[in-house]
Structures are given as C-alpha cells and as structure tokens.
Enzyme design. Structure first.
Site, short mmCIF file in Angstrom:
data_model
loop_
_atom_site.label_atom_id
_atom_site.label_comp_id
_atom_site.label_asym_id
_atom_site.label_seq_id
_atom_site.Cartn_x
_atom_site.Cartn_y
_atom_site.Cartn_z
N LYS A 91 7.70 -39.53 41.71
CA LYS A 91 6.31 -39.38 41.26
C LYS A 91 5.39 -39.13 42.46
O LYS A 91 4.54 -38.23 42.45
CB LYS A 91 5.84 -40.66 40.56
CG LYS A 91 6.16 -40.73 39.09
CD LYS A 91 5.34 -41.86 38.44
CE LYS A 91 6.23 -42.90 37.81
NZ LYS A 91 5.52 -44.09 37.35
N CYS B 211 -0.73 -44.92 41.86
CA CYS B 211 -1.45 -45.70 42.87
C CYS B 211 -0.88 -45.54 44.28
O CYS B 211 -1.58 -45.77 45.26
CB CYS B 211 -1.48 -47.17 42.48
SG CYS B 211 0.13 -47.87 42.08
N GLU C 197 9.21 -44.32 41.37
CA GLU C 197 7.99 -44.20 42.17
C GLU C 197 8.08 -43.08 43.20
O GLU C 197 7.12 -42.35 43.42
CB GLU C 197 7.73 -45.54 42.87
CG GLU C 197 6.34 -45.66 43.46
CD GLU C 197 5.32 -46.10 42.46
OE1 GLU C 197 5.63 -46.18 41.25
OE2 GLU C 197 4.17 -46.38 42.87
N SER D 88 -2.84 -56.84 18.97
CA SER D 88 -4.21 -57.22 19.31
C SER D 88 -5.23 -56.69 18.30
O SER D 88 -6.34 -57.21 18.20
CB SER D 88 -4.57 -56.66 20.69
OG SER D 88 -3.73 -57.21 21.68
N SER E 108 0.27 -56.15 41.92
CA SER E 108 -0.58 -55.78 40.78
C SER E 108 -0.27 -54.37 40.31
O SER E 108 -0.58 -54.02 39.17
CB SER E 108 -2.06 -55.92 41.15
OG SER E 108 -2.36 -55.07 42.24
N ASN F 137 -5.03 -50.58 45.01
CA ASN F 137 -4.22 -49.93 43.99
C ASN F 137 -4.74 -50.06 42.57
O ASN F 137 -4.48 -49.20 41.74
CB ASN F 137 -2.77 -50.42 44.06
CG ASN F 137 -2.67 -51.91 43.89
OD1 ASN F 137 -3.22 -52.65 44.71
ND2 ASN F 137 -2.03 -52.36 42.85
N THR F 138 -5.48 -51.12 42.25
CA THR F 138 -5.97 -51.18 40.85
C THR F 138 -7.40 -50.68 40.72
O THR F 138 -7.86 -50.45 39.62
CB THR F 138 -5.83 -52.60 40.24
OG1 THR F 138 -6.62 -53.51 41.00
CG2 THR F 138 -4.38 -53.06 40.21
N HIS G 267 -2.17 -51.22 48.54
CA HIS G 267 -0.92 -50.59 48.98
C HIS G 267 -1.09 -50.12 50.43
O HIS G 267 -2.02 -49.39 50.75
CB HIS G 267 -0.61 -49.37 48.11
CG HIS G 267 -0.18 -49.70 46.70
ND1 HIS G 267 0.02 -50.99 46.26
CD2 HIS G 267 0.11 -48.89 45.65
CE1 HIS G 267 0.41 -50.95 44.98
NE2 HIS G 267 0.46 -49.71 44.60
N ARG H 253 8.18 -52.93 47.45
CA ARG H 253 7.23 -53.90 46.87
C ARG H 253 7.18 -55.12 47.78
O ARG H 253 8.23 -55.62 48.20
CB ARG H 253 7.72 -54.32 45.48
CG ARG H 253 6.78 -55.23 44.74
CD ARG H 253 5.64 -54.51 44.09
NE ARG H 253 6.06 -53.67 42.97
CZ ARG H 253 5.28 -52.74 42.42
NH1 ARG H 253 4.06 -52.52 42.88
NH2 ARG H 253 5.73 -52.01 41.43
#
Lengths: 351, 351, 351, 351
Positions: D206, D150, D203, D41, D180, D328-329, D243, D236
């Site tokens: 963590k 998240c 996950e 990029s 997402s 979550n985002t 979430h 998921r």
C-alpha cells in the site's frame, strides 16, 4: 511593553521550570521576565541553556532571555516561581525571600516549615495568612509560599470538600505515579519499561504529612494539622504524565454515594469565585464510567488543573473506595504554583 | 514410551494452555498426551491450531498432537488440566469430572463452589479432602480441584504463614497487574501503552472471596472461610508478566519485623516436604532492598513459583505495610494447577 | 579449587560487567577470579559495590570477591574480559595488554585499530591472527581482541554466510534498538516511554565501519575491509533487550529465497566445529512466520547467542529484504566477548 | 441553527470516526449532522453507541445524535466522511456515491481505483479533477475522494516538494508505526509492550503504490504514477500516536542540504494559499536538533497536521538520509480527510 506583572523563574531549565514557561506563555496577568538556573547555564541564552522537552515550542520572548545565576539581583521581579530541587531550594529560596521577593515554590524544602503556607487554593486558601508571621515579610515584604508534592495534590483535592462536609478520618492510598514526577533524566528506562518500581524515596512520609497540613486549620497564628491518619504506598509506573491513586476512606459522618459524588461535582472554591485565570472551572470531576479515571484519557481535564475521580464503591474495611487522578507536572507542580501566585495577587500579597 | 502419567489439556491453544505445555515439557511425572480446544481448532495439528506466543519453541512431541474437541473421549487421560475461560468451563469441566477425570482447573467457574477445593499447596493442602464430598468422586472417582485467581495467589502465599502464626485480621491491597493476566488478545495496546486501567472486571470480589476461602479451615466436611476482611483495589499496568501488590495488614497478635521476615523466609510446607517437582525450594522470599520486588527482576524467583516480598515497614493505620509480587501466568495460573496436580498425585487422589 | 582458567572482569559493576558474571557462572572452562571497577568501587565487596540489575542472583563465589582498581596487578589473571566505556578503555585496556594480559574487550575504543582483531567467531575467526602483529604480543604475549557493536553483530551474523557464498554488495539497514544497549542509567524513561528516539550517538558510522572490517579478509598481514557499502539508520525504541533490524540487500550473484534460507539455517562455523561452550548450536535461524522475529519472543534463541531472521522477500530496489534480531547484551556484548575468549583458548592464544 | 455545511460520518463509532467528530467540533465550515455505524450501533444515541477513547469529551451536539445504519437515507448530507474498514467500505462507500454523496474516505478500498483521486492537498490537489471521470459524478454529482495510508502521508509530504524540484528516484523507508494506526482493539498489548512487530499486513505494498500515485501526474484524463521506486519495511512499535520513518533517498538532480531544508521549510501549497481551515501554516518543518523528530514531542506540530523532518545527512548508497514523522490519526487519517473535504469545498465540488 505590557502591563503584565513581571515574574522570575528559579530553576528555569529543568522539567518543572519548562512547564512554568509553557503555562505562562499566554498568561493574562503574568509575564516571564527573568530566569535563573545553575551556574552551568548562567550567561547563556535560554534556548541554548535548556534542553527543551515539551511538545510546544519555547515561547519566542523567553527563548532569547539570558539566564541569570540563582541569586537575587537588582532586576529580579518581586514574584518568583521556584522549580529547584530540595537541596538547592534550601539555600536559594530564603535568599530571595530575604531580598523581598514573593517566592512561590514547588520544592519540598520548606513545605512543612511552621511559618510557610502549604497551599492548594481550592482547599486552604486562608493558610496564606501564615505569610504575615514570616520574618522576611515583616522586614521587607518578602515571603515564601509552597504547593504540595505531586502525589498529595490530587488526593487532597478529592478529600478537601469531603473533609469539610463529612470529616475524613482515615485514608489508605496506593499510588501509581508517572515518570515525569521524577524530573529529567529521572528514572532510567531500564528500570521502568515493562516494570513497576514499588518505591519512591521519601514520597510516603511527604504525602502523609503534607496532606494533614493541607487539610488542617489556620487558627490565626499557625496551622493545626488535620487528625486524618494516612497510610501511603507509593509506586512508579511506565506512564508519562498523570498520577493514579487507589484510595480507601473512613469518614467522620456517614455519607451516601450520591452525597459524595455531588460534593465533588459541585465543589467550587476561592479560585473559582475569584476568577483566577488558571483555576479549572470544575476542580473535581466524578466520572461514572466503570474504568476511569485513566492517565492518558483524563489527565488533561480542566487544562490539566482538575482532579478526576471515579469508581466510588463501598469499602469492606472503611466506608468508601475510589480512584483519583491528576496531572502531576501541571496540577501537581508548575500549574499549582501559578495558581498560588494568582491567589496571592488576588489576596493582595503582591502589592 | 515412558512411564509418565499421561495428562490432557483443556483449552490447550490459549495463553494459559500454552504455559501448561511449556511447563510440562520436561516434567518428571506428567506427560502431555491429549489436547482439547474449541471446535475451531479441533481436528488440526496443535502446531497449526495454536498461535504460539512463548519464547521457547512448541515441544516437538506436542506440536504433532491432533487437537480434540472439548468433550471427554475414550482416550482422555484421567488427569486433565483445564485452561478454559469461565463461561466455557462452567459447561465443560463438569462433563469431564462426570466422565471420571481429575479436572485440575485454572478457571474461576467453580472456585467458590462449596464442594470444590480451592488450593495453594503451601497454604491449604488439606482442603483437597473436599474432593471426597463431590458427587462425581462418589460415582466414579472423577473430581474437580481449582487454583485461585492470579491476583490472590501471591497475596495469600505471603499471608498464609503469617495467618497461621499471628492471625491476619484485615488487609488493604492495591494491585498493579500485568497484561498477560487478561489472556490473548486481552487488553488492547491503545488502552495500556503509557497508561493505567484502574479496573479489572470482577477481579476485586474474586480476590477477596478466594483469599478468605484459601485461608479458611477444613472442618472435616466443608471449608469455613477465614474471618480476614479484605479490601482490594485492582489495577492493570503496562507490564508483561508479574503482579505487584501494595498491602497493609492488621494482625491478630503483635509481631516484630524480624519475626515476620523470618516467618516468610523459613516457611516450608507440604509441597516442599513432599518434594513436589514444581514446588519452589523457598515459597516466599523477603528481599531487603528498599525498592524490591519488581516484576522484571523478581518474577522468575523459584522458576516463577515463589512469591517475593519486600518493603516491610510499619503502617500508620494497621500494623504493617509491604509489597508482594508473583508471576501471574506461572505461579498464578499454569504452574499453580500443575503443583495442584502433583499434590493430588502425592496424596493418592490420582490412583 | 577447580582446574578452570581464572578470568578477570574490567568494569565488573556495569550492565555488561554484570552479564559477564552471570554468563560465566556455570562456565565449563572459565572461572571469575578477579574483578576491577572504578575507584568508587575498589576495595568493596562486589555485592556491595554493584547495583545488580539482573533477574538471577549474584553468583555467591563472585559476591564476596573484593573489587580491585582498574590497573594490572600481580594476581590479575592472564585472560581479562573488558566491559569499560570507550573513554576508560582507551587508557586502561592497553595497560593490561602491556602487562601481558589477553584483553578480550567489548569496548569500541580499539575495534578499528589496524592491529586489533574485531571478531565474530562464526564469521571471521581467522582474523585473530592479527594478534601476532601487536607489539604487546611480541613483547610478552599480551594482546587485545574486540567484538563489534551490538547493532553490527546480528546483521553481520546474517550477512556472513551470504557474503561468503553470494557476495553482499550493498546494505540498507534501519535499526530499532533496545534500551539496555545504552547501559545504566542510560536512556531516561521520559525519552522513551511511548516514544522513539531516531538517533544514537556515533552508532551509524560504527555499525558501517565495523561491518566492513568483520566481512573483510585477513591477508596474512592486515585486514582488507569488504567492499560492501552500508547505509545505517539507528533508532532507539522502548524494548528492554533485543535489537531488531530492517534490511535491504544487494548480492553479488543472484540467489533464490530457498538458497538464502538454506544458507542461513545450515550455516555452521568454527565455534560449532570447535565445540566452543557458548557457541549456539545453530548461529542463524530463519523463522518462516510472517511476523517474526520479535525481540520478546526470539531474543533468547540459542541461549541468546543466535541471530533470528525472518520476512525474507524481494526488494523493489535491491535484491532482498529481511528482518534480523539478536540479543544485544548477550550476543551483542558479554556473550560475544566470552565466545571470543573461548575461540582464543581453542586457537592456543591463551597458552 | 447555523450556516455551516452539514456533514455525515460513516463508521462514526470507531477510532477514526471519533477523531472526525473531535476535529470537526469547532470547524468553521462543517458541522456534524448525521452519523452512521454498524447495525449493532444503529438506533442508539451516539454517546451510548460509542466507547469514546479520546481525552476530550464527546461534543455535546454529537453525543445526542442517533446513529443510523450505514445506508444512504433522505437526510444524509451531501458531504460524508468515511472511516470504515476496507471490507465494509467496498460495499458501503459506492452506495453513498451512487446516492449523490461526496464520499471523502479514509479507507484503502478504492485508493488505487483508476478514477478515484488519492489526494494530499499540499501535494496533488489537482488530482481531484479525476472526480469528473466518475460515473456517479456524471449521473448525479456523487463522487469519491480518498486520502492515503497513514504510513504514506508523512513520507509523501516530505517527498512532494523535493520531487517537484529535484525529482525523487528511489526511496528506502523503514517505518516505526504507532499502535493507534491499527484501530481499536487493534494490537493486543501482549504483542507490543516491550516489543516490536516487524510486520503490518498489506502495509508495504500500500505504502509503495500509494506514494507513486500521490507523486504522479494528472494528465487531463488519468493519473500517471511517478516513476519513483520505493522499498518499504513496516514495523509496529509501542507508541500511542505518531509514525516515525527512516528514509534514504536518491534524487534526480543533485541538491545540497541547504537547498533541501529550505525546500521543506518554505514549502507552501494549495491548502495554505486557499486558507483551508485545517491546513497547517507550515506543512513541513525541518528540525535541526540531532535527535528529532520524536513522536511524543513532534506529532502535534501544526495541530497534528504538519510533517516534521530531521537528521538530514548524506547516505552512503543514495544521496540523502533523513527521518520523518507525522501524526497518524490526525494527518494520517481523520485530519487528512477533513482537509480533503475543505479542498473540495474550495474547488467547488460540493456545490
């Protein structure tokens, strides 16, 4: 106490009724003052009567209003937004018009009635003059105005400016419609998760007939429908909000892609000129990306009041193919009616 | 040891490759004996090389096969099913034909090549005669045969018998295609959960051109495409398997609804007459329910090898509107190629 | 005319009733001979009364049966499978038992009744002896047997063999349940497309109590529930079929991963020993892949009658964590009841 | 030219990078002035380099910025938000800290590093003091601060105020995480449409370790993790954003439902006291409805920065069960980092 115009909501507890309340929360001209719903809800506080399904909370001033039964009363405001199903609307809406109310309806019940305007303010704002031919209006100033079906509105927003400039003769349209268009509970999840339903009862004839009336001409006395011929294929898909439509179009006079795209992007009309509060700055956006519009990404353009068009390309049979998308419960329902209410106010019909 | 015909699979680890292996597990004529895939997989046991994504387990005889690199070898069988992407196919498939293999391909790479048959056995079984014009065939008996794109196959199965009887002049078609059509990993879930993508790269021109070739006439030397004009709108929806298509159709001679429906239901052709093992008993089913076909309920008709049609109704512009559905990874990919392989066997091309 | 045992279906038009009819189509012992449903359906041909929602067609012998009202009649077979909702079941099922029928019910109405067996044949086949304590049985041989809730059945199939060998003391379980578990129309699509509903009415207490009864001991007179303590969290997700459950488990005696996995894979029980036709060859499969079981890929193991377990790993709080999946409308409903019916036949209760 | 603090974005073209740019568009303190991404990029205008996937358009001031390669340069601002994947972050983030930048990272690469603060401003704002122990800070004022995964952030927002008041000893948690969270292209649609994936790589460890660090105590020199024991099950599901987590909790001292709910609703902390612009007015909402929180309806509470809790009820094994949801985002990624940036500004670390 405010100086805003009090408005009523018929069918206040349903999906579209809730959208009315949400969209009117910060409205600069209107203020929700009166609610009506079925007898099951009448007498309850709105927050108790409604199963609120929107992500924003119930406006606190509305939450405490007591729901009325669906009949005109002394304290019913002049301006009433109606979100009733067609069967209920057939009985209830005339009663309100007869009582002197300005009934701005989202229902299909009277859309095709000869003396009832079917209006998209960007497309046929002048059709509101039909109001003057209504018996209620002559009697006591009451009247009825409608907005089209959620599947017709995005299509006609895209076609309106083209029809005016080039003439639209023939339209093939296949829709992929969101589940919210069916209300609540609406479509059972077993029918739509991982599936498509290639049928929506009565949708195709409604879409075809309403589009012709919307694109038609008010001749001082009644509306002459456009001669545009439409063939609609209506499908339901697993999308929450936003109707996507694949369109092939035959024009009356030739137009280049550039002319068509400019016509869309530059299109401004009564709502923009009159500064109506719910009017999108730009009613139609053309998105040049190869894979747009998409419901999740584009339905909220213009706060859900714009139509987004993309993929303009030549058609092997007619002149052009394109995809159009609009938000079915905002531009296609509650937002459409509110914009009609604003137009009526600006045109002096609410005086 | 069996008496079955050994077959190879090119691209054995991908989505379509896995379907080949699944569908061939109990095949009465063919037996998977040789696998090839990309260099990343070559040398590994199939069960280690493939990320198996189908609900039925890997057939135990295939699980232990060692994957070859994608070049013809001594032990490559005569009959090879190819499930390669178009770029890989362009290089690899000719090498196998040149080595004397019968390459029965699902790829788009050579579908429109002048001397390569594009075949749906129910529609144009005679087009396989093009094989005799291929340089490989003349050299050593190798050849190449293809099946159409998954979006064309259901449409052309519905149109084939009508075209033969009434002539199909014009077709407007809007598709709602399943995500499995894009392979794996294919469409990112963020793009399709609760969404529609109104674009599939190159799909519309493929669908249009392939349909014309399929409906065309073999004149003893080459295929003259049908004069049918098609205008396709291709969309992706959140469905696992099964492409749904809204169609408007103009016929050459008038036909009643009853005639059309009977033509579909009574349609039988070479695969049925020859008793090909993968041929559906009835290639096209007409479902009279108002809301069918639907992918979840109808894709498995005829073990996924039939097309299901519904909603036949008059069109305001052309003659008739209808909806057609077919299983895109069975009838639209691996199953289509296997049926082609069976046809070739029955026609004596594998001798 | 066959020698098969005629069976009746109560609630034949609903989602579970349809599954009964589908699963019994080729049944070697049983034959659907009598149907009952609500008064709305009574008197109609089954194919007219039911909105058939399964991908396979209505068996032709059943399609033409006339639906009875839900009361025992002269021609009601001895063996009746019941797919009624709990409220209807409360009234109707005892009437059939009282008339001498063997009512094999999927409803929750009597699962926790003291004298009603709640049975998973692989786990507690001996509990059917409770039948002999039922007043109906003493009177005229009629009785009632139930299968558990669709959320309990997969869990208890996984726990059953472990409980027998190691003792299961505590279970934390969070479910992700398919929409078909709610019947039809069931969950509105607006509630579940792109969403999770963290609540299913009454599901958690049912799941907890039923699991204890299933794992309990029949002491010759009544069932002493297991002392296992369960804490359930029940959620609905946008899956068509297949309940997935995240489980943490405390055992009475220590067990290694290998011992647990072997216990699952090697578990065979009454249905396998008796050769019951609907019994899966292997009731519990352990899948060693890191990301299994998944509903789409694993729900059909053992023709939908097996539970699939995966992700066995140590738990920071209890002993072990794992995921279990089972098909909620086959193993969790109609298939469960049919297997119960087969067990009752093998045990001589239908004589 | 404004007086705002210029900020840089590392990984500007990805899903989280785009959220940073969206959320910073109208930020009262910060202004996006510098972008970096992968070499593919670098050198391009941002609007050309990024495949923008958010419903709001690219802010015009950002669209025209030229993307830099991911190395500190002369014009790199002091404050840099990092949205890199963990592998890239491991190399790139230290380089920026070493160059004197304040790296506010969403990556997992350094969250568990001894001298790197892992911060939710409402929960452990004092942990930022760890900055002073970083070698970069001592050298030239550069440093690194991280926000949690998240899946951990919503849980810990709910647990934080309870831990402070009652002590949280044990936690079972099963997550249902939105697609997402896996970035773009992330989860293939074939894996998730109509499905659940009971596994997210790394996950669970963590989520467990980060929660303990977040709830831990800064002792003037390092962070002593909380003794809370967690057992996580990560799944998921087919949800776009948000979430949802099912939680069972054991407290150190007994608490009534009312005390817990009040603790949540009344919880205010540093971000609220300091008036940080991205801080939600109320960090945790308790919703008393039986079926909430739900991702579609509740993820946007507090502009996506609040956690919503519901279904508090007794647990059969521990003390209480509940469901928690967060975006979550936003709260779980870009919004979390921006709030961290604001906290650092308010605490004087950016001077």
């Amino acid at each position: 106490m405010t100086n805003k115009i009090p408005v009523g909501i018929l069918g206040a507890t349903g999906t579209v009724g809730q959208r009315f309340i949400q969209l009117l929360e910060q409205h600069p001209w209107f203020e929700v003052a009166w609610l009506a719903a079925s007898d099951r809800s009448a007498g309850k506080k709105y927050s108790d009567a409604a199963t609120w399904r929107l992500p924003t909370p119930i406006p606190s001033t509305v939450a405490k209003l007591v729901v009325n039964s669906a009949a005109p009363a002394k304290d019913t405001p002049k301006l009433v937004f109606a979100a009733l199903d067609a069967t209920a609307a057939k009985e209830i809406e005339p009663a309100f018009a007869d009582a002197g109310c300005a009934v701005v309806s989202n229902s299909s019940a009277f859309r095709m009635a000869e003396d009832v305007p079917l209006v998209i303010p960007e497309v046929n704002a002048d059709h509101t003059a039909l109001i003057k031919t209504q018996k209620w209006y002559k009697k006591n100033g009451g009247f009825m105005v409608t907005n089209p079906n959620c599947s017709a509105i995005g299509l006609v927003m895209a076609l309106g400016p083209l029809h005016r400039r080039f003439g639209v003769e023939k339209i093939f349209v296949a829709t992929m419609q969101a589940v919210s268009g069916a209300g609540y509970p609406g479509v059972p999840s077993l029918d739509i998760v991982g599936n498509v339903i290639p049928y929506i009862a009565n949708e195709e004839p409604k879409m075809e007939a309403e589009s012709r009336k919307l694109l038609g001409t008010f001749n001082g006395d009644h509306v002459v429908p456009a001669e545009t011929v439409l063939s609609a294929h209506c499908n339901r898909v697993a999308v929450e909000d936003g109707h996507t439509e694949s369109v092939s179009m035959k024009l009356g006079t030739q137009a280049s892609a550039e002319e068509i795209i400019n016509t869309w992007n530059e299109f401004r009309c009564q709502p923009q000129k009159l500064g109506l509060p719910s009017a999108p700055e730009q009613p139609v956006y053309y998105d040049p990306a190869p894979d747009r519009p998409q419901p999740r990404l584009d339905r909220d353009r213009g706060r859900g009041m714009s139509a987004v068009v993309g993929r303009l390309r030549p058609c092997n049979i007619f002149d052009w193919r394109f995809t159009v998308l609009s938000h079915n419960t905002i531009r296609g329902a509650a937002g459409a009616a509110i914009l009609n209410g604003e137009l009526l106010k600006a045109q002096g019909y609410l005086a």
